[in-house]
Write a protein that holds these residues in place. Structure first.
Motif, PDB file in Angstrom:
ATOM      1  N   LEU A   6       0.815  -1.212   0.000  1.00 56.31           N
ATOM      2  CA  LEU A   6       0.000   0.000   0.000  1.00 56.31           C
ATOM      3  C   LEU A   6       0.848   1.261   0.000  1.00 56.31           C
ATOM      4  N   GLN A   7       0.217   2.315  -0.474  1.00 56.01           N
ATOM      5  CA  GLN A   7       0.768   3.655  -0.360  1.00 56.01           C
ATOM      6  C   GLN A   7      -0.282   4.488   0.359  1.00 56.01           C
ATOM      7  N   LEU A   8       0.122   5.198   1.408  1.00 57.46           N
ATOM      8  CA  LEU A   8      -0.783   6.094   2.120  1.00 57.46           C
ATOM      9  C   LEU A   8      -0.477   7.504   1.644  1.00 57.46           C
ATOM     10  N   ILE A   9      -1.493   8.154   1.080  1.00 58.59           N
ATOM     11  CA  ILE A   9      -1.298   9.417   0.376  1.00 58.59           C
ATOM     12  C   ILE A   9      -2.235  10.497   0.906  1.00 58.59           C
ATOM     13  N   GLY A  63      -5.254   8.659   2.244  1.00 60.11           N
ATOM     14  CA  GLY A  63      -5.914   7.760   1.320  1.00 60.11           C
ATOM     15  C   GLY A  63      -5.115   6.467   1.267  1.00 60.11           C
ATOM     16  N   ILE A  64      -5.813   5.349   1.153  1.00 62.83           N
ATOM     17  CA  ILE A  64      -5.159   4.043   1.035  1.00 62.83           C
ATOM     18  C   ILE A  64      -5.214   3.644  -0.430  1.00 62.83           C
ATOM     19  N   VAL A  65      -4.045   3.455  -1.027  1.00 65.84           N
ATOM     20  CA  VAL A  65      -3.935   3.132  -2.451  1.00 65.84           C
ATOM     21  C   VAL A  65      -3.123   1.848  -2.598  1.00 65.84           C
ATOM     22  N   GLY A  70      -2.570   1.369  -8.252  1.00 67.36           N
ATOM     23  CA  GLY A  70      -2.947   2.759  -8.053  1.00 67.36           C
ATOM     24  C   GLY A  70      -4.403   2.934  -7.652  1.00 67.36           C
ATOM     25  N   THR A  71      -5.068   1.845  -7.268  1.00 66.71           N
ATOM     26  CA  THR A  71      -6.487   1.881  -6.911  1.00 66.71           C
ATOM     27  C   THR A  71      -6.672   2.462  -5.511  1.00 66.71           C
ATOM     28  N   PHE A  72      -7.527   3.477  -5.411  1.00 65.48           N
ATOM     29  CA  PHE A  72      -7.880   4.104  -4.139  1.00 65.48           C
ATOM     30  C   PHE A  72      -8.937   3.227  -3.486  1.00 65.48           C
ATOM     31  N   ILE A  73      -8.640   2.677  -2.276  1.00 73.22           N
ATOM     32  CA  ILE A  73      -9.558   1.705  -1.669  1.00 73.22           C
ATOM     33  C   ILE A  73     -10.130   2.147  -0.331  1.00 73.22           C
ATOM     34  N   GLY A  74      -9.751   3.328   0.155  1.00 75.72           N
ATOM     35  CA  GLY A  74     -10.297   3.784   1.421  1.00 75.72           C
ATOM     36  C   GLY A  74      -9.430   4.852   2.050  1.00 75.72           C
ATOM     37  N   THR A  75      -9.714   5.132   3.330  1.00 77.55           N
ATOM     38  CA  THR A  75      -8.897   6.082   4.065  1.00 77.55           C
ATOM     39  C   THR A  75      -8.613   5.538   5.457  1.00 77.55           C
ATOM     40  N   ILE A  76      -7.585   6.099   6.054  1.00 74.13           N
ATOM     41  CA  ILE A  76      -7.213   5.763   7.426  1.00 74.13           C
ATOM     42  C   ILE A  76      -6.655   7.024   8.055  1.00 74.13           C
ATOM     43  N   GLY A  77      -6.878   7.183   9.347  1.00 72.14           N
ATOM     44  CA  GLY A  77      -6.362   8.401   9.928  1.00 72.14           C
ATOM     45  C   GLY A  77      -6.303   8.402  11.428  1.00 72.14           C
ATOM     46  N   LEU A  78      -5.704   9.479  11.908  1.00 67.80           N
ATOM     47  CA  LEU A  78      -5.599   9.767  13.324  1.00 67.80           C
ATOM     48  C   LEU A  78      -6.606  10.863  13.639  1.00 67.80           C
ATOM     49  N   ASN A  79      -7.575  10.555  14.479  1.00 63.25           N
ATOM     50  CA  ASN A  79      -8.591  11.502  14.905  1.00 63.25           C
ATOM     51  C   ASN A  79      -8.280  11.948  16.329  1.00 63.25           C
ATOM     52  N   HIS A  80      -8.782  13.114  16.701  1.00 63.60           N
ATOM     53  CA  HIS A  80      -8.579  13.638  18.061  1.00 63.60           C
ATOM     54  C   HIS A  80      -7.092  13.618  18.423  1.00 63.60           C
ATOM     55  N   LEU A  81      -6.269  14.000  17.462  1.00 66.28           N
ATOM     56  CA  LEU A  81      -4.819  13.997  17.650  1.00 66.28           C
ATOM     57  C   LEU A  81      -4.412  15.091  18.629  1.00 66.28           C
ATOM     58  N   SER A  82      -3.626  14.715  19.621  1.00 63.85           N
ATOM     59  CA  SER A  82      -3.044  15.677  20.563  1.00 63.85           C
ATOM     60  C   SER A  82      -1.567  15.353  20.708  1.00 63.85           C
TER      61      SER A  82
END
Length: 186
Positions: A6-9, A63-65, A70-82
């Motif tokens: 994967l590539q996180l973009i 974005g998760i690719v 090169g297919t974009f398949i979803g997202t991932i992230g850090l929420n409520h980051l402190s």
């Protein structure tokens, strides 16, 4: 940021149609804490909110690719980051066409490594709907521990829902990661 497959973009407006496709699917949003998208422009608003959250240093969304296609398949992230408190909550969603292939686990591992090693975070949280057994199993397999129930924590479909809270502390992640590397395939 890259992992094996994967590539996180950065998510940009060009990813709007793919994000709409994912977040308009009721199977995806059923446990996402939001109603399915109904209009393409809603995806663009979400992408703008990702940028605003990043600019305010309150979160990061990638974005998760799939690297090979090169297919974009979803997202991932850090929420409520402190950064000050050294904590965040992880969240993710994938296109159902790519479920059960190990992509979520691979993306989570990449984000955890970044969060602990680059950002210097100590605590990672995760919140799921009580019925989201797939995410619960994935989080526990990675090493997250259930801490309890947050009553009325998630709002969706005009109703408040209880959420299950998980955490993974940096030393526990490092120990479990070391153990996973020691396991040799038979």
């Amino acid at each position: 940021m890259n992992s094996t497959r994967l590539q996180l973009i950065e998510v940009t407006p060009e990813h709007g149609p793919a994000l709409f496709h994912i977040l308009s699917n009721e199977n995806v949003t059923r446990f996402y804490g939001m109603d399915p998208l109904r209009k393409q422009e809603d995806a663009l608003h979400i992408i703008e909110s990702f940028k605003q959250t990043f600019d305010s240093r309150q979160g990061i969304r990638w974005g998760i690719v799939i690297r090979d296609s090169g297919t974009f398949i979803g997202t991932i992230g850090l929420n409520h980051l402190s950064l000050y408190s050294k904590k965040a909550e992880i969240g993710f969603e994938l296109d159902p066409a790519h479920w059960r292939r190990g992509y979520a686990a691979e993306a989570i591992e990449a984000v955890l490594t970044y969060a602990y090693e680059t950002l210097g975070l100590y605590r990672m949280g995760a919140v799921t709907f009580l019925e989201n057994t797939a995410s619960i199993q994935l989080l526990t397999r990675i090493g997250f521990e259930e801490e309890g129930i947050l009553r009325g924590y998630l709002f969706q479909d005009g109703t408040s829902h209880d959420g299950r809270i998980f955490s993974l502390l940096k030393p526990d992640y490092q120990a479990s990661r070391h153990q996973r590397k020691q396991v040799k395939p038979v």
